[in-house]
Design an enzyme around this catalytic site. Structure first.
Site, PDB file in Angstrom:
ATOM      1  N   SER A 292      65.815 -25.815 110.275  1.00  0.00           N
ATOM      2  CA  SER A 292      65.562 -24.727 111.208  1.00  0.00           C
ATOM      3  C   SER A 292      64.881 -23.588 110.462  1.00  0.00           C
ATOM      4  O   SER A 292      65.133 -23.384 109.278  1.00  0.00           O
ATOM      5  CB  SER A 292      66.902 -24.248 111.786  1.00  0.00           C
TER       6      SER A 292
ATOM      7  N   HIS B 209      79.718 -45.364 129.224  1.00  0.00           N
ATOM      8  CA  HIS B 209      79.774 -44.006 129.815  1.00  0.00           C
ATOM      9  C   HIS B 209      79.929 -42.952 128.718  1.00  0.00           C
ATOM     10  O   HIS B 209      80.499 -41.886 128.956  1.00  0.00           O
ATOM     11  CB  HIS B 209      80.926 -43.871 130.820  1.00  0.00           C
TER      12      HIS B 209
END
Ligand code: ARG
Length: 486
Positions: A274, A155
């Site tokens: 970026s 999880h």
């Protein structure tokens, strides 16, 4: 009978010269099966000559023309509805009406099915080769990291400590099954539809086994109607590829997450930056691997939708089917290389992994296991550890565990377990070492697994070699047979 009288033999444009000509044509996409079509033509013409259906001399002229067409390449083909028609036209241009004998006892329906199977075989072997190479790389990396502890998640919450090797082997195991699915699909893909003609067979005495042999097919798709209609070989190949893509997407997602947490630093050549944020080092390659599974599942969906509800026998919809399979296989094969390249050139940050491995009291199960091994019912042991975890707000000390044992069991922990053993399982490395059941994360257990799994990998490698050899063998046989006529 001579062929001289047949002046205007190329009359196929009767129905396909109109405004939909481009819409109908698959010629440019058929570049992928150009070589396959030449192989299929050669096998067919040789068989026709061997059976006395076409004179040896005519076969020789056609085979000569095919060699010339091969040299000129797909780009030099005359216009046509598809590669099959264009090659036939090119043969007739070179040898005259006799060239029209090439299409005796066949149809484009069995021809295209044979070409697709012929070509896809190579693609599947190429993909298997890539996956096998990727697995070898993962196993090598695993060999170096059997002792590198890391957090394991369920999880996405810290669950139990494990090792980098154990994690790597989990993906290698999945890739091994992806390999098996591809090889399994190969077995059914590798059968010859040739000789099915339009769908009902032919009055000529064709030797279907012979063309299958010359093309390296391992048997026939016997029923002629099935032979020309079936595209389940595309479906199962694409499904296997979509499964492979799904495996890779998980591996990519885990790696993106590890990069995010600082456990893994990608090599510069597998990272992007970026255009605005100068500090960024982004795992774009892995994100694209994750994204590419969409290409494969889209291909599978497109393929199944194209095929659904098609009546027997041949329908032109089928021309739209193969592209889905080819695109999916290309996309996922490239993703396999990039995923494994990115992962195995990345740096595992062992300090970060080490301190994260025990986070969130991930060693809790090991403590409960230790109590249970000492005879405490597992549910009671679970309760002792759960209460200690609550009190400690994190990993409890030996003292806290001891106090909780007093409450729940009515006796101190030292009366039940060896305190040194307890300290060992509270340590992530000790916890990992204790999980030595078959397939577990303990270093020697993973090392033993690596030995076994390498032999599976070797089996897959030798299957690949066998398939390649049998294709090469067929190629030789074809060349030899062709040389009897040219
Ligand atoms: N180009 C077609 C295909 O890819 C094969 C031609 C069969 N055409 C036909 N009208 N029967 O499926």
């Amino acid at each position: 009978m001579t062929d001289d009288h047949a002046e205007s033999v190329v009359r196929r444009d009767r129905f396909s010269g109109g405004p939909a000509r481009e819409f109908l044509s698959s010629l440019s996409a058929d570049e992928r099966i150009f070589a396959a079509d030449l192989a299929v033509d050669r096998a067919h013409v040789v068989m026709l000559a061997e059976e006395g259906i076409v004179a040896a001399e005519d076969a020789g002229a056609i085979l000569d023309a095919l060699a010339d067409i091969e040299r000129a390449g797909h780009g030099a083909l005359p216009d046509g509805e598809d590669v099959h028609e264009a090659i036939e036209t090119a043969v007739i241009e070179r040898v005259g009406p006799t060239g029209g004998r090439m299409h005796t006892a066949r149809s484009r329906n069995d021809e295209v099915a044979a070409c697709l199977r012929y070509r896809l075989r190579e693609d599947v072997l190429g993909t298997v080769e890539t996956v096998v190479g990727a697995r070898a790389t993962l196993l090598d990396a695993a060999g170096e990291h059997t002792e590198t502890v890391m957090p394991g998640y369920t999880h996405l919450q810290p669950a139990q400590p494990t090792t980098v090797a154990h994690w790597l082997c989990s993906y290698e195991g999945a890739l091994a099954r992806d390999t098996e699915r591809l090889l399994d699909a190969y077995g059914r893909l590798n059968r010859s539809p040739l000789g099915g003609a339009a769908f009902a067979g032919t009055p000529f005495e064709v030797d279907r086994e012979r063309t299958a042999e010359l093309l390296g097919f391992d048997g026939l798709v016997e029923n002629a109607m099935d032979a020309v209609s079936a595209r389940d070989f595309l479906v199962e190949t694409t499904a296997a590829v979509a499964g492979l893509g799904t495996t890779l997407s998980g591996l990519a997602e885990d790696s993106v997450l590890f990069a995010n947490k600082g456990y893994l630093t990608l090599a510069d050549e597998y990272a992007s930056t970026s255009s605005i944020m100068p500090q960024k080092k982004n795992p774009d390659t892995l994100e694209l691997v994750r994204g590419r599974v969409g290409d494969a599942t889209a291909g599978l969906d497109g393929l199944l939708t194209t095929l659904k509800g098609l009546p027997r026998a041949y329908n032109r919809d089928l021309q739209r089917a193969s592209g889905h399979a080819f695109d999916a296989i290309d996309s996922v094969t490239a993703a396999t290389e990039v995923a494994v390249g990115a992962l195995t050139t990345a740096e595992w940050e062992t300090d970060a992994l080490d301190s994260a491995a025990g986070e969130g009291f991930s060693t809790a199960t090991g403590v409960a296991d230790l109590l249970a091994q000492a005879g405490v019912p597992f549910r009671t042991a679970h309760e002792v550890v759960a209460q200690a975890a609550e009190r400690a707000d994190g990993t409890p000390s030996v003292e806290t565990l001891d106090a909780t044992a007093e409450t729940v069991l009515g006796e101190p922990l030292s009366a039940v377990v060896d305190i040194d053993a307890l300290r060992r399982v509270l340590d992530p490395a000790g916890s990992v070492a204790s999980r030595d059941s078959r397939g577990g994360s303990a270093p020697e257990t993973v090392a033993a697994h690596l030995d076994r799994t390498k032999s599976t990998l070797d089996d897959h490698r030798s299957t690949l070699v066998t398939h390649h050899e049998s294709l090469e063998d067929a190629h030789q046989k074809r060349d030899t047979a062709v040389s009897n006529y040219v």
